[in-house]
Design a protein around this motif. Structure first.
Motif, PDB file in Angstrom:
ATOM      1  N   GLU A  85      46.792  28.057 -31.094  1.00  0.00           N
ATOM      2  CA  GLU A  85      47.124  27.971 -32.704  1.00  0.00           C
ATOM      3  C   GLU A  85      48.870  27.618 -32.501  1.00  0.00           C
ATOM      4  OE1 GLU A  85      46.763  30.971 -34.789  1.00  0.00           O
ATOM      5  OE2 GLU A  85      46.721  32.350 -33.171  1.00  0.00           O
ATOM      6  N   SER A  86      49.443  28.004 -30.848  1.00  0.00           N
ATOM      7  CA  SER A  86      51.158  28.449 -31.102  1.00  0.00           C
ATOM      8  C   SER A  86      51.565  27.258 -30.388  1.00  0.00           C
ATOM      9  CB  SER A  86      51.450  29.325 -29.974  1.00  0.00           C
ATOM     10  OG  SER A  86      50.687  29.373 -28.918  1.00  0.00           O
ATOM     11  N   GLY A  87      49.978  26.035 -30.218  1.00  0.00           N
ATOM     12  CA  GLY A  87      50.601  24.325 -29.560  1.00  0.00           C
ATOM     13  C   GLY A  87      50.607  24.862 -28.061  1.00  0.00           C
ATOM     14  N   ARG A  88      50.348  25.598 -27.122  1.00  0.00           N
ATOM     15  CA  ARG A  88      50.444  26.357 -25.870  1.00  0.00           C
ATOM     16  C   ARG A  88      48.840  25.068 -25.451  1.00  0.00           C
ATOM     17  NH1 ARG A  88      51.344  32.443 -25.305  1.00  0.00           N
ATOM     18  NH2 ARG A  88      49.667  31.893 -27.112  1.00  0.00           N
ATOM     19  N   SER A  89      49.109  24.836 -24.323  1.00  0.00           N
ATOM     20  CA  SER A  89      47.757  23.441 -23.806  1.00  0.00           C
ATOM     21  C   SER A  89      46.728  24.592 -23.275  1.00  0.00           C
ATOM     22  CB  SER A  89      48.060  22.490 -22.908  1.00  0.00           C
ATOM     23  OG  SER A  89      49.174  21.730 -22.861  1.00  0.00           O
ATOM     24  N   LEU A  90      45.548  24.280 -23.674  1.00  0.00           N
ATOM     25  CA  LEU A  90      44.433  25.133 -23.451  1.00  0.00           C
ATOM     26  C   LEU A  90      43.374  24.387 -22.076  1.00  0.00           C
ATOM     27  CD1 LEU A  90      42.785  26.551 -26.239  1.00  0.00           C
ATOM     28  CD2 LEU A  90      44.386  27.883 -23.831  1.00  0.00           C
ATOM     29  N   ALA A  91      42.930  24.249 -20.791  1.00  0.00           N
ATOM     30  CA  ALA A  91      42.109  24.013 -20.382  1.00  0.00           C
ATOM     31  C   ALA A  91      40.849  23.484 -20.708  1.00  0.00           C
ATOM     32  CB  ALA A  91      42.219  24.441 -18.910  1.00  0.00           C
ATOM     33  N   PHE A  92      40.457  21.885 -20.156  1.00  0.00           N
ATOM     34  CA  PHE A  92      38.972  22.024 -20.859  1.00  0.00           C
ATOM     35  C   PHE A  92      38.287  20.697 -19.639  1.00  0.00           C
ATOM     36  CE2 PHE A  92      42.051  18.914 -22.200  1.00  0.00           C
ATOM     37  CZ  PHE A  92      41.653  17.628 -22.640  1.00  0.00           C
ATOM     38  N   LYS A  93      36.983  20.738 -20.080  1.00  0.00           N
ATOM     39  CA  LYS A  93      36.843  19.512 -19.371  1.00  0.00           C
ATOM     40  C   LYS A  93      35.301  19.273 -19.605  1.00  0.00           C
ATOM     41  CE  LYS A  93      34.160  19.470 -14.510  1.00  0.00           C
ATOM     42  NZ  LYS A  93      33.436  20.595 -13.374  1.00  0.00           N
ATOM     43  N   GLN A  94      35.726  17.842 -20.344  1.00  0.00           N
ATOM     44  CA  GLN A  94      34.365  16.993 -20.703  1.00  0.00           C
ATOM     45  C   GLN A  94      33.283  16.163 -20.287  1.00  0.00           C
ATOM     46  OE1 GLN A  94      36.302  13.907 -23.570  1.00  0.00           O
ATOM     47  NE2 GLN A  94      34.403  13.633 -24.434  1.00  0.00           N
ATOM     48  N   ILE A  95      32.562  16.486 -20.857  1.00  0.00           N
ATOM     49  CA  ILE A  95      30.581  16.067 -20.304  1.00  0.00           C
ATOM     50  C   ILE A  95      30.007  15.712 -20.555  1.00  0.00           C
ATOM     51  CG2 ILE A  95      29.375  16.405 -17.688  1.00  0.00           C
ATOM     52  CD1 ILE A  95      31.425  18.350 -17.035  1.00  0.00           C
ATOM     53  N   GLY A  96      29.554  13.968 -20.691  1.00  0.00           N
ATOM     54  CA  GLY A  96      28.491  13.792 -21.047  1.00  0.00           C
ATOM     55  C   GLY A  96      29.116  14.172 -23.077  1.00  0.00           C
ATOM     56  N   ASP A  97      27.998  14.111 -23.845  1.00  0.00           N
ATOM     57  CA  ASP A  97      28.460  14.817 -24.955  1.00  0.00           C
ATOM     58  C   ASP A  97      28.448  16.570 -25.354  1.00  0.00           C
ATOM     59  OD1 ASP A  97      27.432  12.625 -25.840  1.00  0.00           O
ATOM     60  OD2 ASP A  97      25.357  13.487 -26.146  1.00  0.00           O
ATOM     61  N   SER A  98      29.498  17.068 -24.175  1.00  0.00           N
ATOM     62  CA  SER A  98      29.474  18.642 -24.223  1.00  0.00           C
ATOM     63  C   SER A  98      31.040  18.974 -23.884  1.00  0.00           C
ATOM     64  CB  SER A  98      28.667  19.555 -23.192  1.00  0.00           C
ATOM     65  OG  SER A  98      27.493  19.381 -23.733  1.00  0.00           O
ATOM     66  N   PHE A  99      31.835  19.623 -24.235  1.00  0.00           N
ATOM     67  CA  PHE A  99      33.274  19.831 -23.436  1.00  0.00           C
ATOM     68  C   PHE A  99      33.076  21.858 -23.862  1.00  0.00           C
ATOM     69  CE2 PHE A  99      34.735  19.496 -27.418  1.00  0.00           C
ATOM     70  CZ  PHE A  99      36.109  19.550 -27.655  1.00  0.00           C
ATOM     71  N   ALA A 100      33.667  22.118 -23.019  1.00  0.00           N
ATOM     72  CA  ALA A 100      33.855  23.619 -22.199  1.00  0.00           C
ATOM     73  C   ALA A 100      35.618  23.527 -22.199  1.00  0.00           C
ATOM     74  CB  ALA A 100      33.463  24.050 -20.992  1.00  0.00           C
ATOM     75  N   VAL A 101      35.951  24.534 -23.038  1.00  0.00           N
ATOM     76  CA  VAL A 101      37.631  25.256 -23.645  1.00  0.00           C
ATOM     77  C   VAL A 101      37.425  26.523 -23.001  1.00  0.00           C
ATOM     78  CG1 VAL A 101      39.189  25.383 -25.076  1.00  0.00           C
ATOM     79  CG2 VAL A 101      37.594  23.490 -25.230  1.00  0.00           C
ATOM     80  N   HIS A 102      38.796  26.695 -22.147  1.00  0.00           N
ATOM     81  CA  HIS A 102      39.433  28.214 -21.833  1.00  0.00           C
ATOM     82  C   HIS A 102      40.222  28.406 -23.083  1.00  0.00           C
ATOM     83  CE1 HIS A 102      38.948  31.329 -19.503  1.00  0.00           C
ATOM     84  NE2 HIS A 102      40.422  31.495 -19.234  1.00  0.00           N
ATOM     85  N   PRO A 103      39.263  29.880 -23.225  1.00  0.00           N
ATOM     86  CA  PRO A 103      40.329  30.350 -25.233  1.00  0.00           C
ATOM     87  C   PRO A 103      41.465  31.462 -24.315  1.00  0.00           C
ATOM     88  CG  PRO A 103      38.003  32.015 -23.898  1.00  0.00           C
ATOM     89  CD  PRO A 103      38.279  30.435 -23.482  1.00  0.00           C
TER      90      PRO A 103
END
Length: 552
Positions: A85-103
């Motif tokens: 919410e402050s605009g800082r980038s979060l690590a994520f990984k998109q594979i197929g129809d899913s993606f995971a975000v590190h909170p």
């Protein structure tokens, strides 16, 4: 309108809703994250076939601290960035129809998390078996069913949420969407439409240069969106849909969503299907929307999905989602066409409506070998029977068709057994307890047992937990008895033994005397004293038991 086109559409009007819920739930790992609120800003570029979206998600995790946020998003849509919410980038990984975000890092006691996802893509996804496009962004129309995963969602069953959706579309276009239209802004070269979603749902939409009308009727906002047509056609369907929704509201006590929209889509995009229902939105092809004729069974089935398959979802799948939608449809038809028409429809279908789901279809399909090609007939005539109460995830289309014919009849028999009032109370109880939840067949049985005041385990095990259906033979003997006639009857079950309550009709001329009997053995004998010698004796004369018959 060609007859073949209409037949094609109506035969397959039941093939959609459950297909996608199965595909979603079968592949998803457990996750504690759930969506509280979604704010979507959707820009449609139909000339380029592109959708650009800014998605704000407010998430809640009452479970594991710092557990990755597991989301679904269609693989054709590329995630460009994820920020907190402050605009800082979060690590994520998109594979197929899913993606995971590190909170983002936050205090352990804080269980909510806000993230912002930016993504875009050209979105045209076809489901091969049904030849269906469940999302399409094209020059003349754009739409996405929630099953297409067109926006970031947490995993089933936690993906329903409240929210806001803002669409930026061509100036001449109109948008039909989940939620309620709250604002329309005309810009120099575009139009902005905003919808507030007050009831937690999964979001769907359609946008095009629709001929449309929205109107609030009995406190509910109804919308009709046609690709072409005159105002009198819109008014005709608005009136018919309003009557149907009013009937179901009386039956079930409430309408689950913020409004209802009927939306026309080109048949080429719907493929082999005839209609699709998604939490307050129903999509139909032109073939099912003639000028002055209302295909009541089709609309009654699809609109009843607002309650069954959407508001309440069956753990076992079609036996609840489709079976209860079918019996709801049948009872609406019974109210308008009468008891005799209802039972004839259960037995033989309703030819004037091209409604095929019946006992006749069920038994005829069983007598055929499974058609192994991609034809319409192969989808309809599955050539096998299954236990409706046992999930078969690799045979969901077969389960769908069986639930719409065999399951339909079983619920009608249950209603006869416990009575109309107890049956309706059972359905109301199920909706009250399991609205926006998953309900098992055992849960449903408990509601009917409570309403009917009797144990129904034998009925559910007999009809839902095994394949097949009974077959009966009848033999009679007559003897004079004073001024009456003593009639002895032997009922023999030729296949598996079932427990049923049946009617026997003793016929003389135009007169028919009905007696009720209970059968629960291979052979059962009865004696009746009648004031006349019957010319004919008929077992189950109105065909109220799903059974093999010489007629099939």
């Amino acid at each position: 309108m060609k007859f073949q086109t209409v037949t094609r559409a109506i035969i397959f009007f039941l093939l959609l809703t459950f297909v996608f819920s199965m595909a979603v739930s079968a592949q998803e790992p457990p996750s504690a994250w759930q969506t509280e609120y979604i704010d979507l800003a959707v820009t449609l570029e139909p000339g380029r076939g592109v959708m650009r979206v800014e998605a704000g998600l407010l998430l809640n995790n009452p479970g594991v601290d710092n557990e990755d946020i597991l989301l679904t998003l269609n693989h054709q849509l590329r995630v460009e960035s994820v920020t907190d919410e402050s605009g800082r980038s979060l690590a994520f990984k998109q594979i197929g129809d899913s993606f995971a975000v590190h909170p983002p890092e936050q205090p352990p006691e804080q269980k909510t998390c806000a993230i912002h996802v930016r993504y875009r893509g050209s979105f045209h996804e076809r489901l091969p078996e049904l030849d269906l496009l469940n999302a399409w962004i094209g020059p003349r129309i754009a739409y996405a069913f929630h099953s297409s995963r067109w926006y970031p969602q947490t995993l089933e069953i936690r993906r329903r949420s409240r929210g806001r959706i803002t669409f930026l579309v061509p100036k001449e276009w109109t948008v039909a969407s989940s939620g309620r239209l709250t604002a329309t802004e005309i810009l120099p070269a575009a139009k902005r439409c905003t919808f507030a979603v007050a009831t937690p749902v999964e979001f769907s939409f359609a946008a095009a240069e629709f001929v449309h009308h929205r109107e609030k009727i009995d406190g509910l906002e109804l919308g009709i969106f046609f690709l072409k047509g005159e105002r009198n056609k819109i008014d005709f369907y608005l009136k018919k849909c309003s009557e149907l929704i009013g009937y179901y509201k009386d039956c079930y006590g409430f309408f689950p969503y913020d409004g209802y929209n009927l939306i026309e889509l080109p048949q080429a995009l719907l493929g082999k299907t005839g209609a699709a229902s998604y939490e307050g939105l129903t999509f139909f092809p032109e073939a099912l929307l003639p000028e002055r004729f209302f295909y009541a069974p089709v609309f009654a089935h699809e609109i009843s999905h607002c309650w069954w398959g959407n508001c309440v979802r069956g753990a076992e799948g079609p036996v609840i989602n489709e079976g209860l939608a079918q019996i709801s449809m049948g009872l609406y038809i019974k109210k308008n066409r009468g008891r005799k028409f209802f039972w004839n429809m259960l037995k033989d279908g309703a030819p004037e409506y091209l409604s095929m789901h019946s006992a006749r279809l069920f038994f005829q399909a069983l007598k055929l070998s499974k058609i192994k090609d991609d034809s319409l007939e192969a989808l309809l005539m599955r050539g096998e029977d299954l236990e409706l109460g046992i999930p078969a995830k690799d045979k969901f289309t077969t389960m769908h068709m069986l639930s719409s014919s065999k399951g339909f009849f079983i619920y009608a028999m249950l209603r006869e057994l416990i009575g109309p009032e107890a049956f309706q109370q059972g359905l109301r109880g199920a909706l009250k307890q399991f609205a926006w939840k998953i309900m098992t067949l055992e849960d449903l049985r408990a509601q009917f047992e409570k309403a009917g005041g009797r144990n129904l385990q034998w009925f559910f095990e007999q009809w839902f937990m095994r394949k097949g259906a009974p077959e009966f033979a009848i033999n009679c003997w007559y003897a004079e008895h004073s001024k009456n006639w003593l009639v002895q009857v032997m009922i023999t079950q030729l296949r598996d033994v079932y427990r049923v309550k049946a009617e026997i009709g003793f016929i003389k001329g135009a007169f028919c005397e009905i007696r009720e009997i209970e059968i629960n053995a291979r052979e059962t004998k009865f004696s009746f004293l009648l004031p006349f010698k019957p010319q004919n004796v008929r077992f189950d004369p109105d065909y109220k038991i799903l059974r093999w018959s010489e007629q099939f």
